[in-house]
Design a protein around this motif. Structure first.
Motif, PDB file in Angstrom:
ATOM      1  N   GLY A 147      36.387 -12.761  65.254  1.00 55.46           N
ATOM      2  CA  GLY A 147      34.836 -13.676  64.842  1.00 55.46           C
ATOM      3  C   GLY A 147      34.761 -14.124  63.336  1.00 55.46           C
ATOM      4  O   GLY A 147      35.184 -13.900  62.534  1.00 55.46           O
ATOM      5  N   VAL A 148      34.219 -14.969  63.752  1.00 54.70           N
ATOM      6  CA  VAL A 148      33.468 -15.710  62.013  1.00 54.70           C
ATOM      7  C   VAL A 148      31.601 -15.413  62.132  1.00 54.70           C
ATOM      8  O   VAL A 148      30.866 -15.443  62.922  1.00 54.70           O
ATOM      9  CB  VAL A 148      33.281 -17.576  62.269  1.00 54.70           C
ATOM     10  CG1 VAL A 148      33.800 -18.014  60.933  1.00 54.70           C
ATOM     11  CG2 VAL A 148      35.289 -17.812  63.556  1.00 54.70           C
ATOM     12  N   ASP A 149      32.189 -15.196  60.786  1.00 54.50           N
ATOM     13  CA  ASP A 149      29.838 -15.463  60.743  1.00 54.50           C
ATOM     14  C   ASP A 149      29.768 -15.920  59.402  1.00 54.50           C
ATOM     15  O   ASP A 149      28.930 -15.487  58.590  1.00 54.50           O
ATOM     16  CB  ASP A 149      30.217 -13.817  60.698  1.00 54.50           C
ATOM     17  CG  ASP A 149      31.024 -13.597  58.460  1.00 54.50           C
ATOM     18  OD1 ASP A 149      30.969 -14.479  57.730  1.00 54.50           O
ATOM     19  OD2 ASP A 149      30.231 -12.207  58.008  1.00 54.50           O
ATOM     20  N   THR A 150      30.147 -17.181  59.655  1.00 54.23           N
ATOM     21  CA  THR A 150      29.632 -18.244  58.622  1.00 54.23           C
ATOM     22  C   THR A 150      28.715 -18.685  58.713  1.00 54.23           C
ATOM     23  O   THR A 150      28.063 -19.641  58.032  1.00 54.23           O
ATOM     24  CB  THR A 150      30.961 -19.050  58.617  1.00 54.23           C
ATOM     25  OG1 THR A 150      31.408 -19.645  59.905  1.00 54.23           O
ATOM     26  CG2 THR A 150      32.352 -18.060  57.794  1.00 54.23           C
ATOM     27  N   GLY A 151      28.066 -18.741  60.037  1.00 50.18           N
ATOM     28  CA  GLY A 151      26.960 -19.570  60.732  1.00 50.18           C
ATOM     29  C   GLY A 151      28.290 -21.364  60.549  1.00 50.18           C
ATOM     30  O   GLY A 151      28.866 -21.504  60.817  1.00 50.18           O
ATOM     31  N   TRP A 152      28.098 -22.259  61.577  1.00 54.32           N
ATOM     32  CA  TRP A 152      28.299 -23.100  62.188  1.00 54.32           C
ATOM     33  C   TRP A 152      28.165 -24.840  60.968  1.00 54.32           C
ATOM     34  O   TRP A 152      29.222 -24.889  61.075  1.00 54.32           O
ATOM     35  CB  TRP A 152      27.700 -24.047  63.903  1.00 54.32           C
ATOM     36  CG  TRP A 152      25.873 -25.270  62.912  1.00 54.32           C
ATOM     37  CD1 TRP A 152      25.181 -24.614  62.926  1.00 54.32           C
ATOM     38  CD2 TRP A 152      26.578 -25.969  62.978  1.00 54.32           C
ATOM     39  NE1 TRP A 152      24.362 -25.302  62.826  1.00 54.32           N
ATOM     40  CE2 TRP A 152      25.094 -26.530  62.492  1.00 54.32           C
ATOM     41  CE3 TRP A 152      27.132 -27.171  62.309  1.00 54.32           C
ATOM     42  CZ2 TRP A 152      24.497 -28.120  62.300  1.00 54.32           C
ATOM     43  CZ3 TRP A 152      26.763 -28.201  62.948  1.00 54.32           C
ATOM     44  CH2 TRP A 152      25.334 -28.769  62.645  1.00 54.32           C
ATOM     45  N   THR A 153      27.672 -24.048  60.309  1.00 53.33           N
ATOM     46  CA  THR A 153      27.527 -25.250  58.493  1.00 53.33           C
ATOM     47  C   THR A 153      29.131 -24.909  57.562  1.00 53.33           C
ATOM     48  O   THR A 153      29.331 -25.452  56.882  1.00 53.33           O
ATOM     49  CB  THR A 153      26.291 -24.959  57.954  1.00 53.33           C
ATOM     50  OG1 THR A 153      25.653 -23.643  57.923  1.00 53.33           O
ATOM     51  CG2 THR A 153      25.516 -25.297  59.051  1.00 53.33           C
ATOM     52  N   PHE A 154      29.612 -23.386  57.802  1.00 51.08           N
ATOM     53  CA  PHE A 154      30.741 -23.084  57.054  1.00 51.08           C
ATOM     54  C   PHE A 154      30.279 -23.349  55.547  1.00 51.08           C
ATOM     55  O   PHE A 154      31.544 -23.886  54.850  1.00 51.08           O
ATOM     56  CB  PHE A 154      31.653 -23.714  57.604  1.00 51.08           C
ATOM     57  CG  PHE A 154      32.024 -23.871  58.685  1.00 51.08           C
ATOM     58  CD1 PHE A 154      33.212 -22.434  59.289  1.00 51.08           C
ATOM     59  CD2 PHE A 154      31.737 -24.621  59.511  1.00 51.08           C
ATOM     60  CE1 PHE A 154      33.566 -22.162  60.008  1.00 51.08           C
ATOM     61  CE2 PHE A 154      32.476 -24.154  60.867  1.00 51.08           C
ATOM     62  CZ  PHE A 154      32.664 -22.776  61.522  1.00 51.08           C
ATOM     63  N   TYR A 155      28.892 -22.982  55.270  1.00 48.90           N
ATOM     64  CA  TYR A 155      28.613 -23.349  53.788  1.00 48.90           C
ATOM     65  C   TYR A 155      29.908 -22.465  52.288  1.00 48.90           C
ATOM     66  O   TYR A 155      30.062 -21.354  52.825  1.00 48.90           O
ATOM     67  CB  TYR A 155      27.779 -22.970  52.917  1.00 48.90           C
ATOM     68  CG  TYR A 155      26.483 -23.865  53.424  1.00 48.90           C
ATOM     69  CD1 TYR A 155      26.681 -25.194  53.728  1.00 48.90           C
ATOM     70  CD2 TYR A 155      25.110 -24.009  53.177  1.00 48.90           C
ATOM     71  CE1 TYR A 155      25.631 -26.340  54.006  1.00 48.90           C
ATOM     72  CE2 TYR A 155      24.011 -24.854  52.830  1.00 48.90           C
ATOM     73  CZ  TYR A 155      24.331 -26.109  54.118  1.00 48.90           C
ATOM     74  OH  TYR A 155      23.645 -27.328  54.465  1.00 48.90           O
ATOM     75  N   ALA A 156      30.527 -23.414  52.096  1.00 53.51           N
ATOM     76  CA  ALA A 156      31.103 -22.910  50.773  1.00 53.51           C
ATOM     77  C   ALA A 156      29.934 -22.244  49.902  1.00 53.51           C
ATOM     78  O   ALA A 156      29.515 -22.850  49.452  1.00 53.51           O
ATOM     79  CB  ALA A 156      31.920 -23.677  50.914  1.00 53.51           C
ATOM     80  N   PRO A 157      30.705 -21.719  48.540  1.00 56.57           N
ATOM     81  CA  PRO A 157      32.325 -20.285  48.846  1.00 56.57           C
ATOM     82  C   PRO A 157      32.032 -19.453  49.963  1.00 56.57           C
ATOM     83  O   PRO A 157      33.059 -18.580  50.258  1.00 56.57           O
ATOM     84  CB  PRO A 157      31.973 -19.919  47.494  1.00 56.57           C
ATOM     85  CG  PRO A 157      30.734 -19.728  47.088  1.00 56.57           C
ATOM     86  CD  PRO A 157      29.368 -20.876  47.496  1.00 56.57           C
TER      87      PRO A 157
END
Ligand code: HEM
Ligand SMILES: [Cu+2]
Lengths: 554, 313
Positions: A147-157
């Protein structure tokens, strides 16, 4: 002599039967599907895989909405909630909305509408589907395994340094899928330039082709920027390069610039094809030429061009300079104009038409309504001081769902219903189809309208728990979502049913203009027995109808 | 106030709120007008020109009209340019704090808000402010991007690691208001909730006096300046000539060795402390050691407060 196609012949319904040989029965083996280079079969491969992704994304959305029925975290833990909305966003954007109309309808229709045998590069086309599938499987693996929890926008950092989940694998999946977009776009551009039937000059092209052409330009120019951004996130994670991480001297806002430089134009990849679909459906069910053909066509290009200049409107509160904010706000309003032009032109097409309300038309009218509301709320988010308040709240969620779900998905469903008889040779049950179009429209508004209010009240997006005063509106939204969900299940059911039991469709059940209707339903593998010659512009409905009146008198 | 049931508009509790709402109402009227216009036309045409209706005159159904096209390009353009100008002027004042504002420092961190008042009082997830005074917030994050959002004030600002951002407001009602983190920041994003407590000025003074007083940021900065041995090189007299004097530095333009100039703002000061080699001042060698990893965001804020105080004559 070549067939002159300016005067299609009507077929009386009783005499209709499926053609003996067509693209669907030209081979039954799995091999004949998996190694096909026929654009129509590839379109169906996409249809099946994209529908599967839509169902997965929908399941994630259902869980999210169920969880939000109460202000506390009752259903899932926060980690899970965050993974669910990420999965929903990633799947819906990259694996459903971006490819949906171009890959399914574009693949099926572009050669037929141009009177061509196939796309310019049939094998490349098959390759695009494989690339799409490999990317999809990769991402699915990542989403399911950890699972990924960054949201579809993948904001850094957050994505590059803090999130410890399967960011890399997801990014690789999206990166791979991006190539499918680029290849499809290239294929369309070359095909539209090189393979038009004799006589089919630019201003005789269907508006769907104009919009697919504009979309392809965005796909070819924009997608590489997304790919570069994802590579940079990957390098940052693996090698700690410090491009986005301020502790290493990097700049997290740079990520947002790169990301939106693709992702803003990408929203037009999702919506332009739907606009093209609507520009086909409305004239047909009004028996009229589209009002302002040239303006509708050129506005597609204006949208594509401006879409590259407005990415900074996602950064109004990020700390970018005030002056950058001013410029991006003004440019954003310029994109609004060509969209407004289209809405007015579609409405004007109804004037003095002879309007019937078959299912595709219901979807097209629904599209115009929802797109208008989504587009007008774009005025709110482009107005600087108002955006400062509504940025990253449910107002934004409502805004882009009106555009992308209300707009793009309505257009997609309209397209499926309009061209279903051509694709499968079968008719679906009209009553059920109309009912579901209405259910979807009602369910949609009940789901997303309350979110505008929620957003202005201040409920931030991506909130798992929320203050209790927001509950009433959230419950309304969840109730609407269940109606919407049922609305979506209907077509899934009756369309499959129609494959086996639906009435056999004639070559041209809507008496539509357009070359794709001038060949049997379903079309033979080579599309046309003889290369058609185009003598008229694309929407000569008055002529079609007059001719039938004459034939009736004879 | 928090928790007063169902409503359609958020409370107005800052000088900005009524002006943003006014623009919002204007937008609402414009978009309602166009939505209704389109809807009425669609419904009216749909009924009048439905296929079954043979009575209507369909002759001369136009398929283009230049003046209509121009009309419906120009009118939306004019309306939207007006909205743009209106929104822009509000935005401009919203992000330019007045000079006399009370400056409160805030640090965002997964998943809490830390604030410190000019006289040293600190608080976590609560922010006390006086009614009727402009308050300027200088914000930075210790980890990922957060966003400071007070709906009742109609204000929001991203809180970014590695650079200072600002916002300001002037509260117009006493009470307790929601403070949200609006930028997704990980697992407990939705629990990064605080409260802004607006008090009568006198009450605010009392609150300040009663909270456990701590060293003021300025005093702490002076202390750290000595503790970190900054003072060995950066002396008022500029005695050694090995490093640029800090007196009068803040707010000036600084010439760098590569020929460019940068404004000496807070983000520049911060970077020069953490990564001195990144922007070397013209005429000096990159001799200064890096303090990366030895110094916290709060300590940086104190040091910068001290350096800023050196700028004032
Ligand atoms: C063609 C149709 C449009 C589509 C497909 C679309 C889609 C989107 C999407 C996906 C977002 C994303 C928000 C996020 O994840 O943060 C967004 C935000 C935004 N849209 Fe649209 N939009 C459209 C029309 C417009 C129009 C016509 C305008 C301007 C007049 C506009 C202005 C904005 C602004 C300013 C934002 C950023 C708001 C924020 O982040 O606070 N959009 N839109
Ligand atoms: Cu946060």
């Amino acid at each position: 002599m070549t067939a002159a196609l300016d005067r299609p012949t009507s077929v009386s319904p009783e005499s209709v039967s499926l053609p003996k040989r067509h693209y669907l029965n030209s081979g039954y083996t799995v091999r004949s599907w998996l190694f096909t280079t026929d654009h129509k079969r590839i379109a169906l491969l996409y249809l099946v895989s994209i529908t599967a992704f839509f169902v997965l994304g929908g399941i994630a959305a259902t869980l999210v909405r169920l969880d939000l029925m109460t202000p506390q975290a009752d259903l899932v833990r926060s980690e899970t909630y965050n993974k669910l909305f990420t999965a929903h966003g990633v799947i819906m954007i990259f694996f459903f909305l971006v490819p949906s109309i171009p890959a399914v309808m574009g693949n099926f229709l572009v050669p037929l509408m141009l009177g061509a045998r196939d796309l310019a590069f049939p094998r490349l086309n098959l390759l695009s589907w494989y690339v799409y599938m490999v990317g999809g499987v990769f991402t699915l693996y990542a989403l399911l395994a950890g699972g990924v929890d960054t949201g579809w926008t993948f904001y850094a950092p957050y994505s590059s340094t803090y999130s410890n989940t399967y960011v890399m694998a997801t990014a690789v999946g999206i990166f791979i899928t991006g190539f499918s977009s680029i290849l499809t776009g290239l294929n369309f551009i070359v095909t539209i330039h090189k393979m038009r039937a004799p006589g089919q000059v630019w201003f005789r092209l269907p508006l769907f082709i104009w919009s697919i052409y504009a979309t392809s330009i965005i796909m070819v120019l924009g997608t590489p920027v997304l790919a570069i951004t994802l590579v940079l996130v990957g390098l940052e994670r693996l090698l700690g390069l410090g491009i986005f991480d301020p502790r290493l001297g990097g700049d997290p806002i740079l990520f947002q610039h790169l990301f939106w430089f693709y992702s803003h134009p990408a929203v037009y990849i999702m919506i332009l094809p739907s606009m093209g679909v609507v520009s086909e459906i409305i004239p047909c069910f009004c028996r009229k030429r589209p009002f302002g053909y040239e303006f509708i066509g050129f506005s597609s290009f204006a949208i594509a061009a401006f879409s590259f200049l407005v990415w900074g409107h996602h950064l109004f509160v990020s700390g970018q300079s005030i002056y950058a904010g001013l410029v991006f706000s003004m440019l954003s309003y310029l994109v609004a104009i060509p969209s407004a032009v289209k809405v007015f032109n579609w409405t004007a097409t109804l004037h003095k038409g002879s309007i019937s309300f078959d299912t595709p038309m219901l979807y097209a009218l629904g599209f115009v309504g929802l797109f208008t509301m989504g587009g007008l709320t774009g005025l709110f988010v482009a107005a600087l001081a108002v955006d400062v308040h509504v940025h990253d709240t449910y107002f934004i969620v409502a805004h882009f769902h009106y555009i992308m779900v209300g707009g793009a998905v309505m257009g997609y469903l309209g397209a499926i219903h309009f061209w279903w008889p051509k694709m499968t040779g079968r008719l679906y049950p009209e009553g059920w189809a109309r009912l579901s179009a209405i259910l979807i429209f009602v369910g949609f508004n009940l789901t997303f309208f309350p979110q505008y209010i929620l957003g202005y009240l201040g409920m931030p997006r991506r909130y798992h728990i929320y203050p209790p005063e927001f509950q009433v509106l959230n419950v309304m939204s969840s109730a609407g979502a269940s109606i919407l969900g049922v609305g979506y299940l209907f077509p899934l059911t009756y369309l499959i049913w129609s494959l086996f039991y639906g009435k056999v469709a004639s070559a041209n059940p809507w008496r539509a203009a357009g070359l794709e209707w001038q060949t049997p339903s379903p079309p033979p593998t080579e599309n046309f027995a003889r290369t058609p010659v185009v003598r008229h512009e694309a929407y000569d409905y008055p002529a079609i109808d007059n001719q039938q009146v004459e034939e009736g008198l004879r | 106030m928090i928790d007063d049931g169902f409503r359609l508009m958020p409370e107005q509790a800052s000088t900005l709120a009524p002006s943003v709402d006014l623009l919002y109402y204007f937008l609402l009227s414009v978009s309602t007008f166009f939505t209704v216009l389109i809807a009425v036309l669609i419904v009216y045409f749909s009924i009048k020109y439905r296929r079954g209706n043979q009575q209507v005159d369909r002759s001369k159904g136009e398929d283009h009209s230049l003046w209509l096209e121009v009309l419906w390009m120009v009118v939306p353009l004019l309306i939207s340019m007006a909205i743009f100008a209106w929104g822009a002027s509000l935005y401009y004042s919203e992000y330019r704090p007045p000079d006399d504002a009370i400056e409160i420092r805030g640090v965002g961190k997964q998943w809490m808000w830390k604030f410190q008042h000019p006289s040293g009082q600190r608080e976590i997830n609560d922010l006390h402010v006086p009614l009727g005074y402009p308050v300027k917030l200088t914000l930075i994050s210790e980890d990922v991007i957060h966003s400071f959002f007070v709906p009742a004030f109609r204000t929001k600002r991203d809180v970014v690691p590695g650079r200072y951002t600002n916002c300001w407001f002037e509260a117009t009602r006493t009470g307790t208001f929601h403070l949200f983190c609006a930028e997704y920041c990980g697992t407990n994003h939705s629990r990064m909730i605080g409260r802004v407590i607006v008090m009568e000025p006198a009450e605010y003074e009392r609150w300040l006096a009663n909270s456990n007083m701590q060293e003021s940021p300025l005093a702490a900065g002076k202390r750290l300046y000595e503790e970190f041995r900054c003072v060995t090189c950066h002396r008022p007299e500029g005695a050694t000539g090995r490093c640029p004097p800090l007196e009068g530095l803040f707010g000036r333009d600084v010439k760098l060795v590569d020929g460019t100039t940068v404004p000496a703002d807070e983000t520049y000061l911060r970077e020069s402390i953490l990564r001195p080699a990144a922007k070397v001042v013209a005429g000096f060698e990159p001799l200064m050691p890096s303090y990366e990893g030895q110094i916290s965001e709060e300590q940086l804020i104190y040091l910068i407060t001290y350096i800023k105080s050196l700028a004032k004559p």
